[in-house]
Scaffold this motif. Sequence first.
Motif, PDB file in Angstrom:
ATOM      1  N   CYS A 191      -2.908   0.615  -7.686  1.00 36.80           N
ATOM      2  CA  CYS A 191      -2.997   1.972  -7.308  1.00 36.80           C
ATOM      3  C   CYS A 191      -4.704   2.143  -6.235  1.00 36.80           C
ATOM      4  O   CYS A 191      -4.196   3.236  -5.349  1.00 36.80           O
ATOM      5  N   GLU A 192      -5.542   1.071  -6.521  1.00 42.28           N
ATOM      6  CA  GLU A 192      -6.834   1.401  -5.703  1.00 42.28           C
ATOM      7  C   GLU A 192      -6.414   1.324  -4.283  1.00 42.28           C
ATOM      8  O   GLU A 192      -6.719   1.704  -3.733  1.00 42.28           O
ATOM      9  N   GLU A 193      -5.543   0.178  -3.589  1.00 40.80           N
ATOM     10  CA  GLU A 193      -4.951   0.158  -2.478  1.00 40.80           C
ATOM     11  C   GLU A 193      -4.366   1.087  -1.825  1.00 40.80           C
ATOM     12  O   GLU A 193      -4.491   1.250  -0.178  1.00 40.80           O
ATOM     13  N   MET A 194      -3.312   1.888  -2.658  1.00 46.58           N
ATOM     14  CA  MET A 194      -2.571   2.853  -2.460  1.00 46.58           C
ATOM     15  C   MET A 194      -3.686   4.388  -1.804  1.00 46.58           C
ATOM     16  O   MET A 194      -3.316   4.625  -1.144  1.00 46.58           O
ATOM     17  N   LEU A 195      -4.711   4.188  -2.848  1.00 46.85           N
ATOM     18  CA  LEU A 195      -6.093   5.672  -2.481  1.00 46.85           C
ATOM     19  C   LEU A 195      -6.127   4.927  -1.063  1.00 46.85           C
ATOM     20  O   LEU A 195      -6.257   6.037  -0.036  1.00 46.85           O
ATOM     21  N   ARG A 196      -6.704   3.885  -0.902  1.00 44.49           N
ATOM     22  CA  ARG A 196      -7.301   3.340   0.024  1.00 44.49           C
ATOM     23  C   ARG A 196      -6.714   3.496   1.324  1.00 44.49           C
ATOM     24  O   ARG A 196      -7.273   4.169   2.561  1.00 44.49           O
ATOM     25  N   GLN A 197      -5.431   3.157   1.487  1.00 42.61           N
ATOM     26  CA  GLN A 197      -4.479   3.843   2.626  1.00 42.61           C
ATOM     27  C   GLN A 197      -4.378   4.762   2.994  1.00 42.61           C
ATOM     28  O   GLN A 197      -4.140   5.352   3.765  1.00 42.61           O
ATOM     29  N   GLU A 198      -4.387   5.893   1.859  1.00 41.89           N
ATOM     30  CA  GLU A 198      -4.231   7.079   1.979  1.00 41.89           C
ATOM     31  C   GLU A 198      -5.471   7.725   2.311  1.00 41.89           C
ATOM     32  O   GLU A 198      -5.417   8.887   3.621  1.00 41.89           O
ATOM     33  N   ILE A 199      -6.809   7.507   1.810  1.00 42.94           N
ATOM     34  CA  ILE A 199      -7.800   8.117   2.398  1.00 42.94           C
ATOM     35  C   ILE A 199      -8.740   7.462   3.462  1.00 42.94           C
ATOM     36  O   ILE A 199     -10.228   7.323   3.786  1.00 42.94           O
ATOM     37  N   GLY A 200      -8.465   5.711   3.431  1.00 47.58           N
ATOM     38  CA  GLY A 200      -9.716   4.839   4.348  1.00 47.58           C
ATOM     39  C   GLY A 200     -10.964   4.880   3.790  1.00 47.58           C
ATOM     40  O   GLY A 200     -10.732   5.033   1.800  1.00 47.58           O
ATOM     41  N   SER A 201     -11.794   5.303   3.645  1.00 48.50           N
ATOM     42  CA  SER A 201     -12.661   4.631   3.710  1.00 48.50           C
ATOM     43  C   SER A 201     -13.940   5.645   2.697  1.00 48.50           C
ATOM     44  O   SER A 201     -15.290   6.068   1.683  1.00 48.50           O
ATOM     45  N   SER A 202     -12.793   7.062   2.838  1.00 49.04           N
ATOM     46  CA  SER A 202     -13.298   7.575   1.763  1.00 49.04           C
ATOM     47  C   SER A 202     -13.426   7.752   0.373  1.00 49.04           C
ATOM     48  O   SER A 202     -13.783   8.356  -0.539  1.00 49.04           O
TER      49      SER A 202
END
Length: 234
Positions: A191-202
């Motif tokens: 989950c965290e990895e997918m969120l980072r893929q979507e919004i990067g450093s945000s």
Amino acid sequence: MRILIIQHSDKEHAGGFRPLFARDGHEISACIAPDEIGDVDLSHFDGLWVLGGPMQVWQADELPWLAREIEVIRDAVLVRSMPCFGICLGHQLLAHVLGGSVSQAHQSEVGLLHVEKSGEVAMFSGLSGPLPCFQWHSAEVSRLPEGAGILARSEQCAVQAMSWGQTVSSVQFHAEIDAATLADWYEIDGCEEMLRQEIGSSADHVFGKLTAAEADLTRIRASLYRHWLAGFTR
């Protein structure tokens, strides 16, 4: 009241709505799809909530359990006239059941963003926009069901909140999310990895933004909850 909540993971629960259910003494039962959806008996319940998940409405042909979930929702809404509330995927499934269409979004919405009310509507009574909300979706309601009304929208998504008749309402955004609920989501593999893929450093700031917005998020949840409860007395 006895409320069935269809979840698509044991970690993707009703979040910030749970204290409201507990305060009012509602009996809450969670059905975790896909494993438990086949055993649902709506005769034991007074209301239905359908939460979000990573699958898409149009995958029902390849996911038999999702087709079963759609039948459960159809039974609740169109046969039993149960008060129903949907979030994200649940919002899209309700629109589908009611005769609307769901399609791939032109642009995904992910992170803490804002929606605008469509006038003065009971679902957002007493709230002034723009309203903060946590988004994570790549599909959207592309054609509204006949008889439904749009209660909120964003620049990227025309149907951020919907009502149909006296008992059905839903939101595209994750109204249940607060910092603690997102922390539970982070326990889901990837989950965290997918969120980072979507919004990067945000993603580094998302928990801080949720905490800072919690007062507004709480007021939005309270208004949505009151509006849905009113469906039992309309």
